[in-house]
Write a protein that holds these residues in place. Structure first.
Motif, PDB file in Angstrom:
ATOM      1  N   ILE A  10      58.963 -42.908  13.098  1.00  0.00           N
ATOM      2  CA  ILE A  10      58.885 -42.838  11.630  1.00  0.00           C
ATOM      3  C   ILE A  10      59.573 -41.578  11.099  1.00  0.00           C
ATOM      4  O   ILE A  10      60.526 -41.660  10.344  1.00  0.00           O
ATOM      5  CB  ILE A  10      57.416 -42.936  11.148  1.00  0.00           C
ATOM      6  CG1 ILE A  10      56.866 -44.334  11.484  1.00  0.00           C
ATOM      7  CG2 ILE A  10      57.325 -42.645   9.637  1.00  0.00           C
ATOM      8  CD1 ILE A  10      55.389 -44.531  11.207  1.00  0.00           C
ATOM      9  N   ASP A  11      59.095 -40.401  11.515  1.00  0.00           N
ATOM     10  CA  ASP A  11      59.700 -39.159  11.014  1.00  0.00           C
ATOM     11  C   ASP A  11      61.118 -39.012  11.555  1.00  0.00           C
ATOM     12  O   ASP A  11      61.342 -39.105  12.758  1.00  0.00           O
ATOM     13  CB  ASP A  11      58.848 -37.948  11.409  1.00  0.00           C
ATOM     14  CG  ASP A  11      57.521 -37.931  10.666  1.00  0.00           C
ATOM     15  OD1 ASP A  11      57.495 -38.324   9.486  1.00  0.00           O
ATOM     16  OD2 ASP A  11      56.513 -37.525  11.265  1.00  0.00           O
ATOM     17  N   LEU A  14      62.556 -43.299   9.253  1.00  0.00           N
ATOM     18  CA  LEU A  14      62.240 -43.861   7.931  1.00  0.00           C
ATOM     19  C   LEU A  14      61.943 -42.736   6.944  1.00  0.00           C
ATOM     20  O   LEU A  14      62.271 -42.817   5.774  1.00  0.00           O
ATOM     21  CB  LEU A  14      61.022 -44.789   8.025  1.00  0.00           C
ATOM     22  CG  LEU A  14      61.176 -46.014   8.917  1.00  0.00           C
ATOM     23  CD1 LEU A  14      59.876 -46.818   8.942  1.00  0.00           C
ATOM     24  CD2 LEU A  14      62.332 -46.894   8.462  1.00  0.00           C
ATOM     25  N   ASN A  15      61.288 -41.718   7.433  1.00  0.00           N
ATOM     26  CA  ASN A  15      60.922 -40.558   6.636  1.00  0.00           C
ATOM     27  C   ASN A  15      61.991 -39.488   6.911  1.00  0.00           C
ATOM     28  O   ASN A  15      61.858 -38.704   7.829  1.00  0.00           O
ATOM     29  CB  ASN A  15      59.529 -40.098   7.086  1.00  0.00           C
ATOM     30  CG  ASN A  15      59.009 -38.942   6.281  1.00  0.00           C
ATOM     31  OD1 ASN A  15      59.299 -38.823   5.100  1.00  0.00           O
ATOM     32  ND2 ASN A  15      58.240 -38.091   6.923  1.00  0.00           N
ATOM     33  N   THR A  16      63.076 -39.513   6.127  1.00  0.00           N
ATOM     34  CA  THR A  16      64.243 -38.669   6.422  1.00  0.00           C
ATOM     35  C   THR A  16      64.216 -37.344   5.664  1.00  0.00           C
ATOM     36  O   THR A  16      63.607 -37.241   4.595  1.00  0.00           O
ATOM     37  CB  THR A  16      65.543 -39.405   6.055  1.00  0.00           C
ATOM     38  OG1 THR A  16      65.564 -39.608   4.629  1.00  0.00           O
ATOM     39  CG2 THR A  16      65.645 -40.754   6.771  1.00  0.00           C
ATOM     40  N   HIS A  19      65.745 -37.715   2.156  1.00  0.00           N
ATOM     41  CA  HIS A  19      64.849 -38.343   1.181  1.00  0.00           C
ATOM     42  C   HIS A  19      63.770 -37.354   0.721  1.00  0.00           C
ATOM     43  O   HIS A  19      63.424 -37.321  -0.462  1.00  0.00           O
ATOM     44  CB  HIS A  19      64.217 -39.619   1.757  1.00  0.00           C
ATOM     45  CG  HIS A  19      63.385 -40.344   0.753  1.00  0.00           C
ATOM     46  ND1 HIS A  19      63.929 -40.903  -0.386  1.00  0.00           N
ATOM     47  CD2 HIS A  19      62.055 -40.569   0.686  1.00  0.00           C
ATOM     48  CE1 HIS A  19      62.955 -41.453  -1.102  1.00  0.00           C
ATOM     49  NE2 HIS A  19      61.813 -41.258  -0.472  1.00  0.00           N
ATOM     50  N   ASN A  32      55.176 -37.382   2.778  1.00  0.00           N
ATOM     51  CA  ASN A  32      55.762 -38.085   3.915  1.00  0.00           C
ATOM     52  C   ASN A  32      55.353 -39.565   3.940  1.00  0.00           C
ATOM     53  O   ASN A  32      55.724 -40.296   4.839  1.00  0.00           O
ATOM     54  CB  ASN A  32      55.413 -37.393   5.238  1.00  0.00           C
ATOM     55  CG  ASN A  32      53.947 -37.472   5.574  1.00  0.00           C
ATOM     56  OD1 ASN A  32      53.114 -37.869   4.760  1.00  0.00           O
ATOM     57  ND2 ASN A  32      53.605 -37.079   6.784  1.00  0.00           N
ATOM     58  N   TRP A  35      58.876 -43.236   2.024  1.00  0.00           N
ATOM     59  CA  TRP A  35      59.993 -43.188   2.957  1.00  0.00           C
ATOM     60  C   TRP A  35      61.316 -43.529   2.294  1.00  0.00           C
ATOM     61  O   TRP A  35      61.351 -44.088   1.209  1.00  0.00           O
ATOM     62  CB  TRP A  35      59.731 -44.133   4.130  1.00  0.00           C
ATOM     63  CG  TRP A  35      58.461 -43.840   4.880  1.00  0.00           C
ATOM     64  CD1 TRP A  35      57.804 -42.643   4.951  1.00  0.00           C
ATOM     65  CD2 TRP A  35      57.684 -44.763   5.655  1.00  0.00           C
ATOM     66  NE1 TRP A  35      56.682 -42.761   5.728  1.00  0.00           N
ATOM     67  CE2 TRP A  35      56.575 -44.050   6.180  1.00  0.00           C
ATOM     68  CE3 TRP A  35      57.815 -46.109   5.966  1.00  0.00           C
ATOM     69  CZ2 TRP A  35      55.617 -44.647   6.994  1.00  0.00           C
ATOM     70  CZ3 TRP A  35      56.865 -46.703   6.775  1.00  0.00           C
ATOM     71  CH2 TRP A  35      55.777 -45.973   7.285  1.00  0.00           C
ATOM     72  N   ASP A  36      62.388 -43.214   2.985  1.00  0.00           N
ATOM     73  CA  ASP A  36      63.736 -43.474   2.502  1.00  0.00           C
ATOM     74  C   ASP A  36      63.916 -44.976   2.233  1.00  0.00           C
ATOM     75  O   ASP A  36      63.839 -45.786   3.153  1.00  0.00           O
ATOM     76  CB  ASP A  36      64.739 -43.002   3.563  1.00  0.00           C
ATOM     77  CG  ASP A  36      66.166 -43.071   3.074  1.00  0.00           C
ATOM     78  OD1 ASP A  36      66.581 -44.137   2.574  1.00  0.00           O
ATOM     79  OD2 ASP A  36      66.880 -42.065   3.225  1.00  0.00           O
ATOM     80  N   CYS A  40      64.257 -48.160   4.932  1.00  0.00           N
ATOM     81  CA  CYS A  40      63.232 -49.216   4.925  1.00  0.00           C
ATOM     82  C   CYS A  40      63.853 -50.585   4.697  1.00  0.00           C
ATOM     83  O   CYS A  40      63.487 -51.566   5.347  1.00  0.00           O
ATOM     84  CB  CYS A  40      62.177 -48.920   3.865  1.00  0.00           C
ATOM     85  SG  CYS A  40      61.180 -47.457   4.269  1.00  0.00           S
ATOM     86  N   ASN A  76      56.070 -49.199   1.410  1.00  0.00           N
ATOM     87  CA  ASN A  76      57.488 -48.851   1.469  1.00  0.00           C
ATOM     88  C   ASN A  76      58.368 -50.100   1.582  1.00  0.00           C
ATOM     89  O   ASN A  76      59.500 -50.042   2.068  1.00  0.00           O
ATOM     90  CB  ASN A  76      57.739 -47.883   2.632  1.00  0.00           C
ATOM     91  CG  ASN A  76      57.274 -46.485   2.298  1.00  0.00           C
ATOM     92  OD1 ASN A  76      57.920 -45.777   1.546  1.00  0.00           O
ATOM     93  ND2 ASN A  76      56.129 -46.084   2.836  1.00  0.00           N
TER      94      ASN A  76
END
Length: 163
Positions: A10-11, A14-16, A19, A32, A35-36, A40, A76
């Protein structure tokens, strides 16, 4: 019939970082859990196209239940129906010193998948076994899975006939 599995971090995926910077600029706040959207959308498209299922490899699996993780995915815009499972943190490994996420992926595949599984690993780290490198899409933690190159690579890996 081939089943398609996406081992997903994820980190950084998706969680950039980019973002998180955009959130800060836009609202002054950062979370967090947001997400981007491009990353997604691309994960959703991959799941829909291949009828693939997500197995979460992220450390988030230590903090949240599968149900909570499904809720994060849903908020998301990724259908929680795509989330199948999480990898075990207790995969047996021959050598304690070289333990990595790759052992967890191998263990999950040995215990949960048919021989006809095609899988891709999407992560911002390359801590996987040598035999898994051809299945890895290593993304840049700033952009995550938000680039067409990453999507193309993931598709190509899923398309490949692995034995």
């Amino acid at each position: 019939m081939v089943s398609y599995i996406i081992f997903l971090d994820i980190d950084g995926v998706l969680n950039t970082r980019n973002h998180l910077k955009r959130q800060k600029i836009k609202s002054g706040k950062v979370t967090n859990k947001d997400w981007d959207p491009t990353a997604c959308k691309y994960i959703s498209m991959l799941c829909e196209h291949y009828n693939a299922r997500i197995v979460i490899t992220s450390t988030w699996r230590h903090e949240y239940t599968v149900k909570q993780l499904e809720e994060f995915f849903e908020s998301n815009n990724i259908s929680p129906n795509f989330v199948k499972d999480v990898t075990s943190s207790y995969a047996p490994q021959p050598d304690e010193k070289n333990y990595c996420r790759g052992h967890e992926v191998k263990y999950w595949l040995q215990n949960n998948s048919s021989k006809k599984a095609s899988y891709v690993i999407i992560d911002d780290e390359a801590t996987f076994l040598e035999t898994q490198q051809e299945h890895l899409v290593k993304v840049d933690k700033n952009k995550g899975f938000s680039t067409k190159e990453a999507v193309t690579k993931a598709s190509n890996i899923l398309e490949k006939k692995h034995h």
